[in-house]
Design a protein around this motif. Sequence first.
Motif, PDB file in Angstrom:
ATOM      1  N   GLY A 195      35.176  27.684  34.697  1.00  0.00           N
ATOM      2  CA  GLY A 195      35.550  26.681  35.730  1.00  0.00           C
ATOM      3  C   GLY A 195      36.361  27.249  37.160  1.00  0.00           C
ATOM      4  O   GLY A 195      36.524  28.326  36.885  1.00  0.00           O
ATOM      5  N   SER A 196      36.426  26.252  38.036  1.00  0.00           N
ATOM      6  CA  SER A 196      36.548  27.019  39.148  1.00  0.00           C
ATOM      7  C   SER A 196      37.895  27.542  39.319  1.00  0.00           C
ATOM      8  O   SER A 196      38.093  28.625  40.026  1.00  0.00           O
ATOM      9  CB  SER A 196      36.548  25.719  40.464  1.00  0.00           C
ATOM     10  N   ASN A 197      38.934  26.673  38.650  1.00  0.00           N
ATOM     11  CA  ASN A 197      40.422  27.338  38.672  1.00  0.00           C
ATOM     12  C   ASN A 197      40.390  28.769  37.977  1.00  0.00           C
ATOM     13  O   ASN A 197      41.284  29.743  38.303  1.00  0.00           O
ATOM     14  CB  ASN A 197      41.106  26.281  38.071  1.00  0.00           C
ATOM     15  N   VAL A 198      39.566  28.821  36.737  1.00  0.00           N
ATOM     16  CA  VAL A 198      39.938  29.954  35.779  1.00  0.00           C
ATOM     17  C   VAL A 198      39.179  31.084  36.752  1.00  0.00           C
ATOM     18  O   VAL A 198      39.934  31.961  36.986  1.00  0.00           O
ATOM     19  CB  VAL A 198      39.050  29.552  34.823  1.00  0.00           C
ATOM     20  N   ALA A 199      38.338  30.924  37.413  1.00  0.00           N
ATOM     21  CA  ALA A 199      37.573  31.995  38.166  1.00  0.00           C
ATOM     22  C   ALA A 199      38.419  32.318  39.436  1.00  0.00           C
ATOM     23  O   ALA A 199      38.807  33.659  39.660  1.00  0.00           O
ATOM     24  CB  ALA A 199      36.220  31.508  38.887  1.00  0.00           C
ATOM     25  N   ALA A 200      39.062  31.486  40.159  1.00  0.00           N
ATOM     26  CA  ALA A 200      39.897  31.755  41.218  1.00  0.00           C
ATOM     27  C   ALA A 200      41.281  32.428  40.750  1.00  0.00           C
ATOM     28  O   ALA A 200      41.565  33.294  41.354  1.00  0.00           O
ATOM     29  CB  ALA A 200      40.405  30.275  41.887  1.00  0.00           C
ATOM     30  N   ASP A 201      41.881  32.017  39.602  1.00  0.00           N
ATOM     31  CA  ASP A 201      42.916  32.665  39.110  1.00  0.00           C
ATOM     32  C   ASP A 201      42.611  34.037  38.778  1.00  0.00           C
ATOM     33  O   ASP A 201      43.563  35.040  38.998  1.00  0.00           O
ATOM     34  CB  ASP A 201      43.592  31.781  38.117  1.00  0.00           C
ATOM     35  N   LEU A 202      41.596  34.404  38.217  1.00  0.00           N
ATOM     36  CA  LEU A 202      41.246  35.639  37.803  1.00  0.00           C
ATOM     37  C   LEU A 202      40.676  36.297  38.763  1.00  0.00           C
ATOM     38  O   LEU A 202      41.118  37.743  38.771  1.00  0.00           O
ATOM     39  CB  LEU A 202      40.307  35.740  36.464  1.00  0.00           C
ATOM     40  N   PHE A 203      39.862  35.899  39.559  1.00  0.00           N
ATOM     41  CA  PHE A 203      39.230  36.846  40.420  1.00  0.00           C
ATOM     42  C   PHE A 203      39.522  36.821  41.938  1.00  0.00           C
ATOM     43  O   PHE A 203      38.834  37.310  42.986  1.00  0.00           O
ATOM     44  CB  PHE A 203      37.696  36.735  40.185  1.00  0.00           C
ATOM     45  N   GLY A 204      40.169  35.635  42.295  1.00  0.00           N
ATOM     46  CA  GLY A 204      40.002  35.166  43.767  1.00  0.00           C
ATOM     47  C   GLY A 204      38.963  34.801  44.270  1.00  0.00           C
ATOM     48  O   GLY A 204      38.081  34.031  43.597  1.00  0.00           O
ATOM     49  N   ASP A 205      38.564  35.335  45.516  1.00  0.00           N
ATOM     50  CA  ASP A 205      37.335  34.970  46.038  1.00  0.00           C
ATOM     51  C   ASP A 205      36.189  35.787  45.507  1.00  0.00           C
ATOM     52  O   ASP A 205      35.000  35.588  45.923  1.00  0.00           O
ATOM     53  CB  ASP A 205      37.632  34.991  47.556  1.00  0.00           C
ATOM     54  N   PHE A 206      36.559  36.946  44.901  1.00  0.00           N
ATOM     55  CA  PHE A 206      35.625  37.753  44.367  1.00  0.00           C
ATOM     56  C   PHE A 206      34.656  36.981  43.146  1.00  0.00           C
ATOM     57  O   PHE A 206      34.936  36.213  42.382  1.00  0.00           O
ATOM     58  CB  PHE A 206      36.196  38.705  43.747  1.00  0.00           C
ATOM     59  N   ASP A 207      33.177  37.134  43.574  1.00  0.00           N
ATOM     60  CA  ASP A 207      32.345  36.468  42.583  1.00  0.00           C
ATOM     61  C   ASP A 207      32.176  37.279  41.303  1.00  0.00           C
ATOM     62  O   ASP A 207      31.755  38.578  41.304  1.00  0.00           O
ATOM     63  CB  ASP A 207      30.896  36.539  43.334  1.00  0.00           C
ATOM     64  N   PRO A 208      32.551  36.577  40.005  1.00  0.00           N
ATOM     65  CA  PRO A 208      32.902  37.354  38.926  1.00  0.00           C
ATOM     66  C   PRO A 208      31.348  37.361  38.163  1.00  0.00           C
ATOM     67  O   PRO A 208      31.511  38.049  36.715  1.00  0.00           O
ATOM     68  CB  PRO A 208      33.816  36.656  38.365  1.00  0.00           C
ATOM     69  N   VAL A 209      30.482  36.917  38.476  1.00  0.00           N
ATOM     70  CA  VAL A 209      29.151  36.484  37.842  1.00  0.00           C
ATOM     71  C   VAL A 209      28.776  38.311  37.487  1.00  0.00           C
ATOM     72  O   VAL A 209      28.358  39.040  38.271  1.00  0.00           O
ATOM     73  CB  VAL A 209      28.116  35.810  38.406  1.00  0.00           C
ATOM     74  N   GLY A 210      28.240  38.450  36.066  1.00  0.00           N
ATOM     75  CA  GLY A 210      28.097  39.610  35.589  1.00  0.00           C
ATOM     76  C   GLY A 210      29.219  40.278  35.098  1.00  0.00           C
ATOM     77  O   GLY A 210      28.862  41.206  34.273  1.00  0.00           O
ATOM     78  N   LEU A 211      30.486  39.850  35.339  1.00  0.00           N
ATOM     79  CA  LEU A 211      31.329  40.831  34.793  1.00  0.00           C
ATOM     80  C   LEU A 211      31.614  40.426  33.241  1.00  0.00           C
ATOM     81  O   LEU A 211      31.184  39.291  32.854  1.00  0.00           O
ATOM     82  CB  LEU A 211      32.529  40.778  35.601  1.00  0.00           C
TER      83      LEU A 211
END
Lengths: 420, 266
Positions: free
Chosen positions: A162-178
């Motif tokens: 979800g967008s919040n989860v991604a933002a909280d963990l990675f900020g603006d960094f695109d985490p796809v593939g991690l």
Amino acid sequence: MLTQLGDLWESVRVALDGLLANKMRSALTMLGVIIGVAAVIALMSIGAGVQAEITEQISSLGTNILIVIPSSSGRVGNGGGGGAGSITMDDLDALSDPANVPDASLVVPEYSVSGQIIYGDNNFSVSAVGTTAEYQALYELGVASGEFFTAQDGGDKVAVLGSNVAADLFGDFDPVGLKIKFNSATSGQTTSLKIVGVLEEEGGSMFASTDDSIFVPLDTAQTRLANARNTLGALTLNRISVVATSEETVAPVNDQIEGVLRADHDLDLTDDDDFSVINQAEMLDTVTAVTDTLTVFLGAIAGISLLVGGIGIMNIMLVSVTERTREIGLRKAIGAQRSDILFQFLMEAIILSLLGGFIGILVGVGMGQLVNLTGMVTSVVTLSSIALAVGFSVAIGLFFGIYPANQAAKLSPIEALRYE
Amino acid sequence: MSLIEIRDLTKVYQMGEVEVHALNGVSLDIDQGEWVAIMGPSGSGKSTMMHIIGCLDIPTSGSYILDGVDVSQMVESQLAAVRNHKIGFVFQAYNLLARTSAIKQVMLPMQYSRDGSRVPRAERRERAEEALEVVGMADRINHRPSELSGGERQRVAIARALVTNPSILMADEPTGNLDSKSGIEVMEVFHRLHEGRGITVVMVTHDEAISADAERVIRLFDGRIERVDRNGLRSEVESQKSKVGIPAQLMSDVGVVTPDKGSERC
């Protein structure tokens, strides 16, 4: 008719003269009503605002979705001590069969596991929703990066954030593939998940927010993140969402689901359902009933202050009658009838309460606007709350004015003129 | 036929266990245009007499015919209507409404007139102004009681009593709260109204000087008429008047009809 209007205007003027003669006292008397009415309006508009907000959230779920969840009132045994495990993969298969539920266009299962999501030093609690690829279509979820998992992903260790989860963990960094780790709260196991996609922001909802969840394939959730088997060894589900073909078919689909599940669970005619089917209309009804009660309750509390305001009016009117005994005597001596005096004092009370009511409405609406400024709730001033407040304040004026007015009207002119 | 015909009037009050006989068979006629003073010590029944003549109260027995109508058995609402258009009251304590302009005070009785005697709104102000002019208060119509002297207040009260063109002007100790000069001015107004307009005046007082202005003095004692004095024509009581201190120059003005002159003087 014209003379009656003239009479009315006449008594309004007399009453106004009486009230203006004692401005400070009139203003203070009105204050009670002002506070009461303002409280009624403000609380009721906040109540209406809360109701509108909740209603909107429910409506945003979509009008033809039905949700099947386990219910604890079910027969023990099948679900293994309560209803938590009463909905199984068999039920999903049965509901997915167009022969059983012909009016359903989409059937989507869910199995949620709560736990800790960990990436590097960061971790926090999320809900991992195990579901199928149709989930994206059901809730019309947009993908910001990567993609939603597909049916081919089966029991793979993949996740969509979800967008919040991604933002909280990675900020603006695109985490796809991690890769992230998920530590299940139910099994205690830690599973490594590969991020395949990040969702667009969906906005808040009173229910579990998509933005704060992660999504994994159903098999992964049921077998890798937790053990979803019930005592009979069947894989269970938390919920099944069924989409009816149209709003009109919501009711038939509801009946079809109940029929299928009761048969599937071998329930006798006398047994209660061990599942619940919730549709939006029912949810709206329930929530509206709750918020209505809340609004009435708030209104009633505010009504008490209105009542106190009314007693204030009666008190002042009684003082006024005593203080103006000689005036009443004089008015009677020069030909005022009982009804003239009654009407004069009653009119004073009504004008006090009505004027207080109007000012109260303004103050109440203003208070509602102030609440809006805080951003917590959007208050909605309803016509009914204004009508109620005005009606109530006139009634208060009449009710609490009639006794003092009658006391004044029945004074004997001789006694009244002699009064020191 | 007399304006007021009173026959065998009695009034009994119940004061707890005790019956108080305030009036014990009073008979009295008052003609149109007469000036009558009712005198007597306290407890003589003169207040009761005034209340009954003024239709504020009804007698226990006996009849009271006012202007051809028997008012002795009327109910409250009928009495109020009679008071409204047949009686004008002037009280010792003025009884003006606080914080109300003179003109509004005088308009007040017309507000309570019903159906037949209803005065159109537009006319009320006109008539009130007229009445205030008659009592010499034309230049004070927007003054409130607190801005007026005692004598001026009483003249506003007289205007108020006058405005409905009543059959009787009832005055209860009208000069009781006034200094002698103001008292004289107020009495002059009564003279002007009585002699100029032929208004019937019934005045209750215990002041001999005031009663001396009346043509007839009814003396009450223990609820009965003890004695009736006739003061005769005005010219014959001239000497009596100077005794009570009315300056000759003022006396010459007595009976002046034109309101202009009245307002000049005030």
